[in-house]
Design a protein around this motif. Structure first.
Motif, PDB file in Angstrom:
ATOM      1  N   LEU A  14       0.843  -1.202   0.000  1.00  0.00           N
ATOM      2  CA  LEU A  14       0.000   0.000   0.000  1.00  0.00           C
ATOM      3  C   LEU A  14       0.874   1.247   0.000  1.00  0.00           C
ATOM      4  O   LEU A  14       1.965   1.254   0.586  1.00  0.00           O
ATOM      5  N   GLU A  18      -1.820   5.903   2.671  1.00  0.00           N
ATOM      6  CA  GLU A  18      -2.996   5.033   2.741  1.00  0.00           C
ATOM      7  C   GLU A  18      -2.823   3.997   3.844  1.00  0.00           C
ATOM      8  O   GLU A  18      -3.755   3.698   4.584  1.00  0.00           O
ATOM      9  N   GLU A  97     -12.793   7.022   1.540  1.00  0.00           N
ATOM     10  CA  GLU A  97     -12.417   6.062   0.499  1.00  0.00           C
ATOM     11  C   GLU A  97     -12.700   6.636  -0.888  1.00  0.00           C
ATOM     12  O   GLU A  97     -11.926   6.431  -1.822  1.00  0.00           O
ATOM     13  N   GLY A 101      -9.078   7.465  -0.819  1.00  0.00           N
ATOM     14  CA  GLY A 101      -8.756   6.071  -0.574  1.00  0.00           C
ATOM     15  C   GLY A 101      -8.846   5.194  -1.806  1.00  0.00           C
ATOM     16  O   GLY A 101      -8.712   5.646  -2.950  1.00  0.00           O
ATOM     17  N   GLU A 102      -9.121   3.894  -1.561  1.00  0.00           N
ATOM     18  CA  GLU A 102      -9.111   2.889  -2.616  1.00  0.00           C
ATOM     19  C   GLU A 102     -10.210   3.103  -3.661  1.00  0.00           C
ATOM     20  O   GLU A 102     -10.112   2.592  -4.771  1.00  0.00           O
ATOM     21  N   THR A 108      -8.540   1.352  -9.019  1.00  0.00           N
ATOM     22  CA  THR A 108      -8.338   0.797  -7.682  1.00  0.00           C
ATOM     23  C   THR A 108      -9.658   0.374  -7.031  1.00  0.00           C
ATOM     24  O   THR A 108      -9.678  -0.497  -6.174  1.00  0.00           O
ATOM     25  N   ALA A 166      -2.236  -4.985   3.071  1.00  0.00           N
ATOM     26  CA  ALA A 166      -3.056  -4.900   1.859  1.00  0.00           C
ATOM     27  C   ALA A 166      -4.314  -5.754   1.989  1.00  0.00           C
ATOM     28  O   ALA A 166      -5.396  -5.358   1.537  1.00  0.00           O
ATOM     29  N   PHE A 170      -8.125  -4.350   2.095  1.00  0.00           N
ATOM     30  CA  PHE A 170      -9.165  -4.893   1.220  1.00  0.00           C
ATOM     31  C   PHE A 170     -10.401  -5.259   2.025  1.00  0.00           C
ATOM     32  O   PHE A 170     -11.537  -4.947   1.631  1.00  0.00           O
ATOM     33  N   THR A 173     -12.161  -1.986   3.035  1.00  0.00           N
ATOM     34  CA  THR A 173     -12.870  -1.370   1.915  1.00  0.00           C
ATOM     35  C   THR A 173     -14.093  -2.183   1.536  1.00  0.00           C
ATOM     36  O   THR A 173     -15.161  -1.638   1.228  1.00  0.00           O
TER      37      THR A 173
END
Length: 433
Positions: A14, A18, A97, A101-102, A108, A166, A170, A173
């Protein structure tokens, strides 16, 4: 000859900012998850003890606030009131996010969004198939769709895994997108008879909230009374009151102005998140998870179509949905799995996503009206979540040696400058490349 574009690595390192933001969010969620587990255990022991009558008496005791026209039981205060704080934090996390963010770019966002959507659609479909086959009601189709990030992180803490950042990001998110799905479902499908005057007042309050943010007005004395008024108006409008929480969370600014160390959203999350994770959600669990687990009640989970459908949706549907969604997203895009990981790791994460608990219990209360049926569905949520937790613990512990090595490489800081060496020039996980 045109050179082929490099393939993106999924679950790779990452970016440092983040990772710092994710670490702060997960730290609070993990502690809150342990408190949540304790509250659920207390609720189950209390509801199945000789003092169960006292538990029901406290849960059903009514407390009123005449100025707001409210007269709710303690159980409803926790589900309609305290969970609004939980959804406020969820709204802030979703906004972050989306902005930084992601989820800020399609590239992403694709993986967690596809995994989350599949992780919601497949459980709902399996619920529908199972309930239909058993001649049951389809009212609970939404119950097995949610992932409880706090409970999942508590499981990771209990089994002491060193899951790479990571994979944790995930999972976070995925849960944020899940929460958004749950909010939309609650707002669209669980809205009663609308009071348009109250709804208009709630929207007017949200517009004022937005204007105060745009004008950079500071001071809790503006926002707290306004937030309480918006929540009360939303409750009276017929829309579930928790929607007010996420709406305010999405309005809060998450970008930095010149001279600011933290945005308003970050400041509110920093102040409110511990209360949400450590008090609001555990108190909801205390009064929602108190299910009488008699032999007959447990048998109903596997004999009655609705609780069985919830169990199947959580344990099988969530696993299949998240894993197949992730696999498809990687296979059909220019991406490759981190070479230090395997699909078994993704499968373990998908199993962990089968822990529904908090939002699943709330959706169970909203989906059914018969008290006995609600109790059976809650028992199915508890059994499904515990089953997913045990399976995930077994699968993830088997790979903990790999996780520990990756974790140590991610966190090595030989020069003691506060930034892991992996983020310094010329190094990557697994050593210099």
């Amino acid at each position: 000859m045109t050179q082929a574009r490099p393939r993106k690595t999924v679950f790779g390192l990452l970016p440092w900012p983040e990772r710092q933001a994710v670490a702060e969010a997960l730290r609070t969620e993990t502690v809150g998850g342990l408190v949540l587990l304790a509250a659920a255990v207390v609720a189950l022991l209390w509801a199945n003890s000789p003092w169960s009558a006292a538990y029901e008496s406290i849960r059903d005791f009514h407390v009123g606030i005449p100025a707001l026209g409210l007269d709710l039981s303690v159980g409803h205060w926790t589900s309609d009131g305290l969970l609004a704080v939980f959804f406020l934090v969820a709204g802030i996390e979703l906004k972050r996010e989306l902005v930084v963010g992601e989820l800020r770019t399609p590239a992403t966002a694709a993986l967690p969004v596809i995994a989350a959507l599949c992780g919601m659609a497949v459980p709902a479909a399996l619920y529908t198939l199972t309930a239909t086959a058993g001649g049951g009601s389809l009212d609970g189709w939404a119950v097995p769709m949610a992932t409880d990030i706090a409970f999942a992180l508590a499981v990771l803490a209990v089994i002491s895994t060193h899951l790479p950042s990571a994979l944790r990001a995930f999972l976070l998110t995925l849960a944020v997108v899940d929460d958004l799905g749950a909010i939309l479902i609650i707002a669209i499908f669980f809205t009663g008879d609308l009071d348009f005057r109250a709804l208009g007042g709630a929207f007017a309050g949200l517009a004022l909230f937005y204007a105060l943010q745009r004008l950079r007005v500071r001071g809790w004395w503006w926002y707290v009374p306004l937030g309480v008024a918006i929540w009360a108006l939303m409750y009276h409008s017929g829309v579930h009151a928790t929607v007010a929480g996420v709406a305010m969370g999405l309005i809060l600014r998450t970008t930095l102005d010149s001279g600011e160390e933290r945005s308003p959203g970050a400041r509110v999350a920093h102040l409110v998140h511990p209360f949400s994770a450590g008090v609001a959600v555990p108190l909801f669990a205390l009064f929602a998870a108190g299910v009488a687990l008699s032999g007959d009640a447990l048998a109903k989970v596997f004999t009655d179509p609705e609780p069985l459908a919830v169990f199947v949706g959580l344990v099988a549907g969530k696993i299949l949905g998240v894993f197949l969604g992730t696999y498809a997203a990687v296979r059909f895009t220019r991406a490759r799995l981190n070479p230090d990981l395997a699909w078994a790791d993704v499968f373990g994460l998908a199993v962990l996503a089968g822990i529904g608990f908090t939002v699943a219990l709330l959706l169970g209360e909203l989906s059914f009206t018969d008290p006995a049926q609600i109790e059976h569905v809650k028992a199915a949520v508890l059994l499904g979540s515990v089953t997913a937790a045990v399976l995930a613990a077994v699968l993830l512990r088997r790979r903990n040696r790999v996780y520990r090595r990756l974790w140590e490489e991610e966190n090595r800081d030989d020069d003691a400058d506060g930034i892991p060496d992996v983020y310094q020039s010329g190094t990557r996980p697994g050593g210099p490349r």
